[in-house]
Design a protein around this motif. Structure first.
Motif, PDB file in Angstrom:
ATOM      1  N   UNK A 126       3.415  -2.824   7.289  1.00  0.00           N
ATOM      2  CA  UNK A 126       2.607  -3.972   7.697  1.00  0.00           C
ATOM      3  C   UNK A 126       1.242  -4.101   7.201  1.00  0.00           C
ATOM      4  N   UNK A 127       0.935  -3.291   6.160  1.00  0.00           N
ATOM      5  CA  UNK A 127      -0.504  -3.122   5.451  1.00  0.00           C
ATOM      6  C   UNK A 127      -0.147  -2.460   4.171  1.00  0.00           C
ATOM      7  N   UNK A 128      -1.160  -2.994   3.230  1.00  0.00           N
ATOM      8  CA  UNK A 128      -1.123  -2.388   2.042  1.00  0.00           C
ATOM      9  C   UNK A 128      -1.690  -0.945   1.938  1.00  0.00           C
ATOM     10  N   UNK A 129      -1.548  -0.331   1.025  1.00  0.00           N
ATOM     11  CA  UNK A 129      -1.869   1.094   0.751  1.00  0.00           C
ATOM     12  C   UNK A 129      -3.546   1.047   1.139  1.00  0.00           C
ATOM     13  N   UNK A 130      -4.294   0.102   0.101  1.00  0.00           N
ATOM     14  CA  UNK A 130      -5.830   0.090   0.398  1.00  0.00           C
ATOM     15  C   UNK A 130      -6.323  -0.123   1.745  1.00  0.00           C
ATOM     16  N   UNK A 131      -5.394  -1.084   2.772  1.00  0.00           N
ATOM     17  CA  UNK A 131      -5.721  -1.258   4.086  1.00  0.00           C
ATOM     18  C   UNK A 131      -5.561  -0.016   4.824  1.00  0.00           C
ATOM     19  N   UNK A 132      -4.436   0.495   4.507  1.00  0.00           N
ATOM     20  CA  UNK A 132      -4.136   1.923   5.405  1.00  0.00           C
ATOM     21  C   UNK A 132      -5.120   2.851   5.118  1.00  0.00           C
ATOM     22  N   UNK A 133      -5.612   2.995   3.996  1.00  0.00           N
ATOM     23  CA  UNK A 133      -6.683   3.969   3.485  1.00  0.00           C
ATOM     24  C   UNK A 133      -7.952   3.647   4.513  1.00  0.00           C
ATOM     25  N   UNK A 134      -8.174   2.461   4.401  1.00  0.00           N
ATOM     26  CA  UNK A 134      -9.400   1.932   5.131  1.00  0.00           C
ATOM     27  C   UNK A 134      -9.363   2.259   6.309  1.00  0.00           C
ATOM     28  N   UNK A 135      -8.065   1.809   6.854  1.00  0.00           N
ATOM     29  CA  UNK A 135      -7.913   1.878   8.253  1.00  0.00           C
ATOM     30  C   UNK A 135      -8.055   3.425   8.917  1.00  0.00           C
TER      31      UNK A 135
ATOM     32  N   UNK B 280      -4.072  10.102  18.427  1.00  0.00           N
ATOM     33  CA  UNK B 280      -4.896   9.550  17.422  1.00  0.00           C
ATOM     34  C   UNK B 280      -4.240  10.127  16.268  1.00  0.00           C
ATOM     35  N   UNK B 281      -3.762  11.408  15.909  1.00  0.00           N
ATOM     36  CA  UNK B 281      -3.019  11.789  14.740  1.00  0.00           C
ATOM     37  C   UNK B 281      -1.977  11.258  14.656  1.00  0.00           C
ATOM     38  N   UNK B 282      -1.107  11.008  15.643  1.00  0.00           N
ATOM     39  CA  UNK B 282       0.277  10.228  15.537  1.00  0.00           C
ATOM     40  C   UNK B 282      -0.257   8.955  15.327  1.00  0.00           C
ATOM     41  N   UNK B 283      -1.124   8.186  15.639  1.00  0.00           N
ATOM     42  CA  UNK B 283      -1.437   6.658  15.414  1.00  0.00           C
ATOM     43  C   UNK B 283      -1.839   6.626  13.809  1.00  0.00           C
ATOM     44  N   UNK B 284      -2.521   7.526  13.416  1.00  0.00           N
ATOM     45  CA  UNK B 284      -2.902   7.522  11.982  1.00  0.00           C
ATOM     46  C   UNK B 284      -1.588   7.661  10.839  1.00  0.00           C
ATOM     47  N   UNK B 285      -0.817   8.705  11.306  1.00  0.00           N
ATOM     48  CA  UNK B 285       0.655   8.871  10.554  1.00  0.00           C
ATOM     49  C   UNK B 285       1.285   7.750  10.596  1.00  0.00           C
ATOM     50  N   UNK B 286       1.557   6.889  11.864  1.00  0.00           N
ATOM     51  CA  UNK B 286       2.249   5.625  11.954  1.00  0.00           C
ATOM     52  C   UNK B 286       1.507   4.669  11.028  1.00  0.00           C
ATOM     53  N   UNK B 287       0.421   4.624  11.184  1.00  0.00           N
ATOM     54  CA  UNK B 287      -0.377   3.722  10.367  1.00  0.00           C
ATOM     55  C   UNK B 287      -0.076   3.683   8.873  1.00  0.00           C
ATOM     56  N   UNK B 288      -0.172   5.114   8.253  1.00  0.00           N
ATOM     57  CA  UNK B 288       0.275   5.499   6.825  1.00  0.00           C
ATOM     58  C   UNK B 288       1.498   4.972   6.425  1.00  0.00           C
ATOM     59  N   UNK B 289       2.440   5.197   7.549  1.00  0.00           N
ATOM     60  CA  UNK B 289       3.946   4.899   7.162  1.00  0.00           C
ATOM     61  C   UNK B 289       4.305   3.556   7.312  1.00  0.00           C
ATOM     62  N   UNK B 290       3.303   2.724   7.846  1.00  0.00           N
ATOM     63  CA  UNK B 290       3.760   1.416   8.353  1.00  0.00           C
ATOM     64  C   UNK B 290       4.032   0.408   6.997  1.00  0.00           C
TER      65      UNK B 290
END
Length: 199
Positions: free
Chosen positions: A138-147, A126-136
């Motif tokens: 495919x999403x804006x910064x606001x959507x990454x933060x919300x995600x 889950x930590x790796x998933x959060x890091x991958x989401x933050x560095x992706x």
């Protein structure tokens, strides 16, 4: 006199020179996209001069500046002069990977709560998933933060409160309901992120 191929090569060389600050793989991707655009445009409009096609693409400095800005802020597309869109920055990790890593490990940990290795791996994934989401890309910064807040921080805080309080000793039904609510939150967040992702 220069041939059409020479003009295209000179143009691409100018873009490559101006975009030298880009990572090599991103620079090559940009050049390949531009070359493909020129080929497609010439195939669609064979009577159009190569010079006009290149002029429609825009100045090499502008294209390079757009690509550099895009690489800096993760924008998927940026408009260049003449209405031509600059090539997209593509992510190296498929957008489904972080979403699955944020959701499925929790499900496994909920099914096997008494196996410490599963709990540890669940947290790690889950930590790796959060890091991958933050560095992706495919999403804006606001959507990454919300995600990250909805799929990692909020469930972790809720689980910690559950464990530190005496609620986990109140029986299996409340624990099952809490796990189902958390899983619904994770699945809902993953579905939302999937629907709002950039191509």
């Amino acid at each position: 006199m220069k041939t059409s191929a020479d003009l295209v090569q000179d143009y691409l060389s100018a873009v490559e020179r101006e975009a030298s600050a880009l990572p090599a793989d991103r620079r090559q991707e940009l050049l390949a996209d531009l070359a493909e655009h020129v080929e497609v445009t010439r195939a669609e409009r064979p009577d159009t001069a190569v010079g006009k096609v290149l002029a429609e693409l825009g100045d090499p400095r502008t294209i390079a500046a757009t690509a550099l800005a895009e690489a800096g802020n993760g924008a998927a597309w940026a408009s260049a002069p003449g209405g031509v869109r600059a090539p997209a920055r593509r992510g190296k990790v498929h957008p489904l990977v972080p979403l699955l890593m944020l959701t499925l490990p929790f499900l496994l940990a909920a099914i096997l709560p008494d196996v410490p290795a599963v709990q540890f791996c669940s947290t790690l994934f889950r930590v790796i998933g959060a890091v991958l989401l933050c560095t992706s890309v495919h999403w804006s910064s606001a959507r990454k933060t919300a995600g990250v807040l909805l799929s990692a921080v909020l469930p972790t805080v809720a689980i910690s409160i559950w464990i530190w309080s005496d609620a986990d000793s109140s029986g299996d039904v409340p624990a099952l309901l809490a796990n189902l609510a958390t899983l619904a939150l994770l699945a809902g967040t993953a579905i939302w992120l999937w629907r709002v992702r950039r191509a």
